[in-house]
Design a protein around this motif. Sequence first.
Motif, PDB file in Angstrom:
ATOM      1  N   ASP A  19      46.548  38.692  36.175  1.00 45.83           N
ATOM      2  CA  ASP A  19      45.992  37.340  36.285  1.00 45.83           C
ATOM      3  C   ASP A  19      47.003  36.273  35.864  1.00 45.83           C
ATOM      4  OD1 ASP A  19      43.612  38.318  37.254  1.00 45.83           O
ATOM      5  OD2 ASP A  19      42.579  38.248  35.321  1.00 45.83           O
ATOM      6  N   GLY A  20      47.831  36.572  34.879  1.00 45.91           N
ATOM      7  CA  GLY A  20      48.867  35.623  34.464  1.00 45.91           C
ATOM      8  C   GLY A  20      49.868  35.376  35.579  1.00 45.91           C
ATOM      9  N   GLN A  21      50.259  36.432  36.271  1.00 46.11           N
ATOM     10  CA  GLN A  21      51.175  36.300  37.407  1.00 46.11           C
ATOM     11  C   GLN A  21      50.503  35.577  38.575  1.00 46.11           C
ATOM     12  OE1 GLN A  21      54.440  37.044  37.838  1.00 46.11           O
ATOM     13  NE2 GLN A  21      54.511  37.489  35.659  1.00 46.11           N
ATOM     14  N   PHE A  22      49.202  35.798  38.723  1.00 42.88           N
ATOM     15  CA  PHE A  22      48.462  35.085  39.761  1.00 42.88           C
ATOM     16  C   PHE A  22      48.512  33.580  39.498  1.00 42.88           C
ATOM     17  CE2 PHE A  22      44.445  32.866  40.498  1.00 42.88           C
ATOM     18  CZ  PHE A  22      44.484  32.792  41.874  1.00 42.88           C
ATOM     19  N   TRP A  23      48.244  33.159  38.253  1.00 43.49           N
ATOM     20  CA  TRP A  23      48.249  31.721  37.945  1.00 43.49           C
ATOM     21  C   TRP A  23      49.655  31.143  38.041  1.00 43.49           C
ATOM     22  CZ3 TRP A  23      44.228  29.299  38.969  1.00 43.49           C
ATOM     23  CH2 TRP A  23      42.967  29.777  38.671  1.00 43.49           C
ATOM     24  N   ASP A  48      54.558  42.373  40.954  1.00 47.45           N
ATOM     25  CA  ASP A  48      54.146  40.973  40.890  1.00 47.45           C
ATOM     26  C   ASP A  48      55.352  40.044  40.906  1.00 47.45           C
ATOM     27  OD1 ASP A  48      51.494  41.660  40.879  1.00 47.45           O
ATOM     28  OD2 ASP A  48      51.148  41.227  38.765  1.00 47.45           O
ATOM     29  N   THR A  49      56.413  40.414  40.209  1.00 45.30           N
ATOM     30  CA  THR A  49      57.622  39.593  40.165  1.00 45.30           C
ATOM     31  C   THR A  49      58.275  39.518  41.541  1.00 45.30           C
ATOM     32  OG1 THR A  49      57.974  40.210  37.856  1.00 45.30           O
ATOM     33  CG2 THR A  49      59.863  39.305  39.032  1.00 45.30           C
ATOM     34  N   GLN A  50      58.370  40.648  42.225  1.00 44.80           N
ATOM     35  CA  GLN A  50      58.968  40.667  43.562  1.00 44.80           C
ATOM     36  C   GLN A  50      58.134  39.851  44.549  1.00 44.80           C
ATOM     37  OE1 GLN A  50      58.989  44.931  43.958  1.00 44.80           O
ATOM     38  NE2 GLN A  50      61.225  45.045  43.693  1.00 44.80           N
ATOM     39  N   ARG A  51      56.809  39.951  44.444  1.00 43.50           N
ATOM     40  CA  ARG A  51      55.942  39.181  45.340  1.00 43.50           C
ATOM     41  C   ARG A  51      56.101  37.688  45.064  1.00 43.50           C
ATOM     42  NH1 ARG A  51      52.516  41.641  48.124  1.00 43.50           N
ATOM     43  NH2 ARG A  51      52.037  43.199  46.566  1.00 43.50           N
ATOM     44  N   PHE A  52      56.204  37.297  43.790  1.00 47.69           N
ATOM     45  CA  PHE A  52      56.411  35.899  43.417  1.00 47.69           C
ATOM     46  C   PHE A  52      57.707  35.372  44.016  1.00 47.69           C
ATOM     47  CE2 PHE A  52      58.093  32.675  40.512  1.00 47.69           C
ATOM     48  CZ  PHE A  52      57.062  31.750  40.550  1.00 47.69           C
ATOM     49  N   GLU A  53      58.776  36.160  43.928  1.00 46.52           N
ATOM     50  CA  GLU A  53      60.068  35.768  44.500  1.00 46.52           C
ATOM     51  C   GLU A  53      59.991  35.689  46.019  1.00 46.52           C
ATOM     52  OE1 GLU A  53      62.715  38.707  42.885  1.00 46.52           O
ATOM     53  OE2 GLU A  53      62.723  37.763  40.894  1.00 46.52           O
ATOM     54  N   LYS A  63      55.134  38.836  55.586  1.00 47.09           N
ATOM     55  CA  LYS A  63      55.980  39.924  55.082  1.00 47.09           C
ATOM     56  C   LYS A  63      55.714  40.148  53.596  1.00 47.09           C
ATOM     57  CE  LYS A  63      59.549  39.229  58.516  1.00 47.09           C
ATOM     58  NZ  LYS A  63      60.890  38.757  58.814  1.00 47.09           N
ATOM     59  N   CYS A  64      55.499  39.052  52.846  1.00 44.30           N
ATOM     60  CA  CYS A  64      55.208  39.166  51.415  1.00 44.30           C
ATOM     61  C   CYS A  64      53.871  39.866  51.185  1.00 44.30           C
ATOM     62  CB  CYS A  64      55.152  37.783  50.760  1.00 44.30           C
ATOM     63  SG  CYS A  64      56.672  36.833  50.864  1.00 44.30           S
TER      64      CYS A  64
END
Length: 129
Positions: free
Chosen positions: A66-70, A97-102, A88-89
């Motif tokens: 949830d923290g990465q979601f926010w 989560d970090t890779q998806r954020f990037e 693609k993401c």
Amino acid sequence: MKNILHSIVLIALIPLIALALEPTNPPGICDRFVGEKDAEQCREKVQKNENVDWYAVTVCNLQKDDGQFWKCWDSIQGQSYNPQALEKCGEEKELTDTQRFECVGSARSDRKPASQQANFQSLTIKKNK
């Protein structure tokens, strides 16, 4: 036992069925929260900020933490994204989560957010006499 295995197989097939990235209306993301307090806080935050690309919201909603979601939600405010790059993401189920954020960050473009492109007309009913 047979029913359990059948359920596991059906759950495993869900990512294969979801071939395309579908835009998510921001208030719909609050369904991810189990606790009513968290869901209410989400609804309040979403109501205040609807200047987001709905495709990007869909990818952020894939974040497990949830923290990465926010963090993802805050980063997409007022930004524009390329839907093909966002797809693609979203397709890569093995991303952290970090890779998806990037990946979301690298999908930015200069087009207007999907939520701002929709021009809705009010419904008017004409009665024939």
